[in-house]
Design a protein around this motif. Structure first.
Motif, PDB file in Angstrom:
ATOM      1  N   LEU A 152      43.141  45.307  43.353  1.00 48.86           N
ATOM      2  CA  LEU A 152      43.129  43.885  42.983  1.00 48.86           C
ATOM      3  C   LEU A 152      41.751  43.300  42.945  1.00 48.86           C
ATOM      4  N   VAL A 153      40.817  44.011  43.547  1.00 49.13           N
ATOM      5  CA  VAL A 153      39.430  43.659  43.606  1.00 49.13           C
ATOM      6  C   VAL A 153      38.841  43.763  42.465  1.00 49.13           C
TER       7      VAL A 153
ATOM      8  N   CYS B 180      40.290  41.612  39.547  1.00 46.30           N
ATOM      9  CA  CYS B 180      39.685  40.059  39.654  1.00 46.30           C
ATOM     10  C   CYS B 180      38.395  40.276  39.148  1.00 46.30           C
ATOM     11  N   LYS B 181      37.518  41.355  39.284  1.00 48.21           N
ATOM     12  CA  LYS B 181      36.080  41.062  39.065  1.00 48.21           C
ATOM     13  C   LYS B 181      36.085  41.144  37.492  1.00 48.21           C
TER      14      LYS B 181
ATOM     15  N   VAL C  91      44.686  32.207  44.604  1.00 49.09           N
ATOM     16  CA  VAL C  91      45.803  33.342  44.480  1.00 49.09           C
ATOM     17  C   VAL C  91      47.190  32.781  45.101  1.00 49.09           C
TER      18      VAL C  91
ATOM     19  N   ARG D  61      43.737  38.801  51.218  1.00 52.75           N
ATOM     20  CA  ARG D  61      42.952  37.611  51.008  1.00 52.75           C
ATOM     21  C   ARG D  61      41.476  38.080  51.451  1.00 52.75           C
TER      22      ARG D  61
ATOM     23  N   ARG E 132      39.937  40.554  51.261  1.00 56.58           N
ATOM     24  CA  ARG E 132      39.283  41.366  50.586  1.00 56.58           C
ATOM     25  C   ARG E 132      38.534  40.482  49.075  1.00 56.58           C
ATOM     26  N   LEU E 133      39.571  39.827  48.800  1.00 55.02           N
ATOM     27  CA  LEU E 133      39.438  38.682  47.598  1.00 55.02           C
ATOM     28  C   LEU E 133      38.063  37.678  48.293  1.00 55.02           C
TER      29      LEU E 133
ATOM     30  N   LEU F 166      35.103  39.225  47.456  1.00 51.82           N
ATOM     31  CA  LEU F 166      34.620  39.265  46.308  1.00 51.82           C
ATOM     32  C   LEU F 166      34.169  38.095  45.702  1.00 51.82           C
ATOM     33  N   THR F 167      34.784  37.068  46.145  1.00 52.29           N
ATOM     34  CA  THR F 167      34.005  35.635  45.647  1.00 52.29           C
ATOM     35  C   THR F 167      33.013  35.262  46.206  1.00 52.29           C
TER      36      THR F 167
ATOM     37  N   LEU G  80      37.585  31.355  47.249  1.00 52.13           N
ATOM     38  CA  LEU G  80      38.757  31.761  47.271  1.00 52.13           C
ATOM     39  C   LEU G  80      39.563  30.691  47.751  1.00 52.13           C
TER      40      LEU G  80
END
Length: 360
Positions: free
Chosen positions: A260-261, A264-265, A283, A294, A296-297, A300-301, A308
């Motif tokens: 997912l990461v 999404c990247k 999400v 969540r 993990r995302l 990323l953000t 996020l």
């Protein structure tokens, strides 16, 4: 403005009322877990009959909680697809009957648009258009640019299984009770995520598509190896220890998070090139209730200096609030529907306005 929303697309019967000031005036959800648990999944006929048996009562209960009657509503919204056709028919016909009897606007809501717009109810100005959407639920997994109500550009989607489906099927192979997704998250907390070497399908590839069937197959092999008995060539799930299950769940959840990461990247880079900003990333859907994913995302953000955004956990799974809010958003724009609108069991979100799939 006040709108009643009805959700009957799968195995939750729900009715809710929201207003244009972002208030949830009533939220009633009846789960069918006990009815479907003996079968290890949703049985469409059982789901439709349960909706028929309980929907009227839930609507009355929602009106009582909001201290309203039908004449104080401004519109009636119902999920008109995608979903199990029997359940969709129950909700749509009920909504049409109320709209016709009370001379109220009828709003046929795409179930996925309900998920897509929920953050605009709960996060308000933070979820201003445009934003990037990761929609992850039992039957759907896709990345979309949300440009406006009814305007969606698909950046990528799954080429086989959805992530929620992979969670549930993996849990079933491990002998966990239905629904399996929340159980995997729960037991993964006590597991070693590095014990099993699992694939990360599509990771590093161009574009934003997903694939989870290979990961599911790899999990099956690992489960069978752990469940094998030295005295027998046959594997028995009963041989899985509590620690085996925890480690399998943690390893699976880590692999899903990595995929997912990565996807999404890729989408955030495309989104930034198109709209001049990488997010925010919203999400939504049942899998969005998984707090480990969540986290993990969010990492990323943070690297993109954006946010996020996610609805409260109780609004990630199917509910009437998201349908009422999507209906209200469409009502404000005059996007009402006639009473001869036909339910659509297959209704892709990006086809609401015929937006072409974005090129990666």
């Amino acid at each position: 403005m006040k709108v009643l929303g009805i959700e009957t697309s799968c195995d939750e019967t729900a009715a809710a009322i929201v207003d244009s000031n972002h208030n949830i005036l009533a939220n009633k959800v009846l789960t069918q877990l006990e009815e479907h648990e003996p079968y290890g999944g949703v049985v469409p006929e059982i789901a439709a009959r349960s909706h028929m048996n309980h929907l009227d009562r839930l609507i009355r209960s929602a009106l009582e909680e909001a201290n309203l009657d039908f004449d104080q509503l401004d519109g009636i919204a119902a999920t008109a697809g995608p979903g199990l056709i029997g359940g969709v028919f129950v909700g749509v016909m009920t909504a049409k009957a109320i709209a016709a009897a009370r001379k109220l606007p009828f709003l046929a809501v795409n179930h996925l648009e309900g998920h897509a717009l929920t953050a605009r109810l709960t996060e308000k100005e933070a979820a201003s258009f445009p934003y990037l959407l990761l929609l992850v639920s039992g039957g759907h997994c896709q990345l979309l640019a949300v440009e406006d109500v009814g305007r969606y550009t698909r950046l990528g989607g799954t080429i086989d299984d959805a992530v929620g489906e992979a969670f549930d099927k993996t849990a079933k192979m491990m002998g966990l009770p239905y629904p399996g997704g929340p159980m995997i998250e729960q037991i993964a907390k006590n597991g070693d995520p590095k014990r099993f070497d699992l694939p990360r399908p599509m990771k590093g590839r161009p574009g934003c598509d997903f694939s989870f069937s290979g990961l599911k197959t790899a999990m099956r092999k690992q489960i069978l190896e752990c469940a094998s008995n030295e005295r027998s060539e046959e594997a028995d799930i009963a041989n899985l220890s509590t620690q085996d299950k925890a480690d399998l769940a943690a390893s699976f959840q880590l692999a899903v998070g990595d995929v997912l990461v990565d996807r999404c990247k890729k989408a955030m880079d495309i989104f930034q090139d198109t709209y001049g900003q990488p997010g925010p990333l919203v999400v939504a859907g049942g899998v969005a209730a998984n707090l480990a994913l969540r986290a993990r995302l969010t990492e990323l953000t943070d690297t993109y200096s954006t946010s996020l955004l996610a609805p409260p956990v109780k609004l990630c799974t199917d509910n009437g609030v998201m349908i009422a809010w999507a209906g209200l958003e469409r009502l404000r724009l005059g996007l009402t529907d006639s009473l001869d609108f036909a339910p659509r069991p297959r209704w892709p979100l990006d086809q609401l306005t015929g937006v072409e799939t974005a090129k990666s």
